[in-house]
Design an enzyme around this catalytic site. Structure first.
Site, mmCIF file in Angstrom:
data_model
loop_
_atom_site.group_PDB
_atom_site.id
_atom_site.type_symbol
_atom_site.label_atom_id
_atom_site.label_comp_id
_atom_site.label_asym_id
_atom_site.label_seq_id
_atom_site.Cartn_x
_atom_site.Cartn_y
_atom_site.Cartn_z
ATOM 1 N N VAL A 1 0.863 -1.212 0.067
ATOM 2 C CA VAL A 1 -0.167 -0.011 -0.143
ATOM 3 C C VAL A 1 0.823 1.315 -0.081
ATOM 4 C CG1 VAL A 1 -1.775 1.406 1.340
ATOM 5 C CG2 VAL A 1 -1.875 -1.020 1.056
ATOM 6 N N VAL B 1 -11.629 0.939 5.776
ATOM 7 C CA VAL B 1 -12.705 0.184 5.796
ATOM 8 C C VAL B 1 -13.056 -0.242 4.132
ATOM 9 C CG1 VAL B 1 -15.370 -0.205 5.958
ATOM 10 C CG2 VAL B 1 -14.023 0.721 7.725
ATOM 11 N N LYS C 1 -14.187 -3.592 10.802
ATOM 12 C CA LYS C 1 -14.784 -2.596 9.928
ATOM 13 C C LYS C 1 -16.155 -2.302 10.459
ATOM 14 C CE LYS C 1 -11.945 -4.511 6.540
ATOM 15 N NZ LYS C 1 -11.668 -5.475 5.108
#
Length: 433
Positions: free
Chosen positions: A15, A133, A206
């Site tokens: 990421v 999320v 989440k």
């Protein structure tokens, strides 16, 4: 304000690399939107010698977090390193150093989100975590900003791509849970240790975040009841299909009469429901608001570039606030006191599959037991098991309270005519007729 904003990264994995790629490739667009350039000045890494698949020219790598957190030229810290306690301290230190923070860390936000948000506001800093999320889906911004004028009553979601991939393969290809999990691991959709995904903990974290923002009440991780997908048998997906349902791991949050219910569990979802069409590793979140009615957010739930897109969008929001001089005003204390809904107020339909003696009067006995708990049956299947002296019975109840269903289930297990209760699942929606 200067014509350049400097960003520091904590972590340079998949990421983090995506964040650098996106910022470097979108310089012209960023400058147009913000009136300034954005650069990644330095990155905290574990190994300085590791080969990278991203262009890091002009970016300093360091193993010392202070080089990033306490650099006076860095305005925004992007946390993509994962972990909880050490990472939490880094973020608190960043706020103390008057840095804005963008995080993709669902575990940290689920456990310590309100504390970190309060610390950000105390230091007049912003704290964004859209990427925590559903990866590239702007669901948190959609709830906090897009639906801020509405009263959100329910949030349902497929918020874990690993389990959705496994269940899709079981459903479409007829493979076992074990084979579907193995394939997911080979394709990189599942970790070597898939426990957090398949046991529902990832989805629960989440849902705690979603419930907190959607309902303006405090939702702790321990408030989320969790059941994962281990042990799901192919037969239940096949019978579900026959009855007009598909199996999904559903995160469910409901807030009504100021009472909260949040859970994660395998659910037989009507094929009429918008979430039933969400396949493989994709995520989707279905939101019901009092005014807007039904809305659904759909897209990739993970991956380098989708997640990086959410992170850089948060960076842009922080920079806009900096330029307007309105940072540190995000935190709004929960509006409603949390009160968890008791089992007698939690209503749903349920699917049950069991083995029973293949003799006269058995189903009448089962039906009478459920009738005692004021539970009636909506759909029934009964088939003899080949070369065995017992029958397989499948039924779906009408809506009943969780309390009454639990009582009936325990009594069912104690009946002499019932050999084994094989499975039971929550059911959502009316099946395709």
């Amino acid at each position: 304000m200067e014509n350049k904003v400097s960003v520091g990264l904590l972590g340079l994995g998949v990421v983090g690399s995506g964040v650098i790629k996106l910022i470097k490739s979108h310089q012209e667009k960023l400058a147009h939107q913000l009136g300034c350039s954005v650069q990644v000045k330095s990155v905290l890494v574990r190994d300085l010698e590791k080969t990278r698949d991203v262009d890091i020219n002009g970016t300093k790598l360091t193993t010392n977090p202070d080089d990033v957190i306490n650099d006076p030229e860095i305005d925004i810290i992007v946390e993509v390193m994962g972990g909880i306690e050490e990472t939490k301290q880094y973020i608190l230190n960043a706020f103390s150093a008057k840095k804005h923070v963008v995080s993709a860390n669902k575990d940290l936000v689920a456990l310590h989100g309100p504390e970190l948000q309060a610390a950000a506001n105390d230091n007049k800093c912003d704290f964004y975590y859209e990427a925590s999320v559903a990866g590239g889906i702007p669901i948190l911004r959609g709830i906090v900003e897009g639906l801020s004028s509405d009263h959100i009553q329910q949030v349902m979601g497929i918020v874990n791509g690993t389990t959705n991939y496994i269940l899709t393969q079981m459903d479409s290809e007829g493979v076992s849970y074990e084979d579907a999990l193995k394939e997911a691991q080979e394709l990189g959709f599942a970790e070597a240790d898939p426990s957090s995904d398949v046991d529902g903990l990832d989805a629960a974290r989440k849902m705690a975040i979603l419930g907190r923002l959607a309902f303006s009440t405090s939702v702790d991780l321990e408030d989320v009841e969790v059941t994962g997908i281990r042990g799901i048998e192919l037969e239940d997906l096949q019978y579900g299909n026959k009855l007009g349902y598909t199996m999904k791991l559903i995160g469910f949050a409901n807030f009504d009469d100021h009472e909260l219910e949040v859970n994660v569990q395998p659910t037989l979802l009507s094929k009429n429901h918008p979430l039933s069409s969400v396949k493989n590793e994709f995520n989707a979140v279905y939101v019901y608001g009092e005014a807007v009615g039904e809305t659904m957010f759909y897209g990739p739930g993970a991956g380098s570039m989708p997640t990086a897109t959410a992170i850089v969008s948060d960076v842009i929001s922080a920079i806009k606030n900096m330029r307007l001089g309105v940072t540190g005003n995000q935190f709004i204390a929960p509006h409603f006191k949390k009160e968890l809904k008791t089992p007698d107020k939690r209503n749903a339909q349920y699917y049950v599959r069991l083995y029973a003696k293949d003799e006269a009067g058995v189903f009448s006995t089962i039906s009478s037991l459920f009738h005692e708990q004021d539970i009636s049956f909506k759909r029934i299947l009964q088939t003899p098991v080949k070369k065995r002296d017992f029958a397989e019975i499948i039924f779906i109840t009408h809506h009943t309270s969780l309390e009454n269903f639990r009582i009936a289930l325990e009594k069912l297990k104690g009946l002499d005519v019932v050999l084994e209760v094989k499975s039971y699942y929550k059911v959502e929606g009316d099946a395709v007729s």
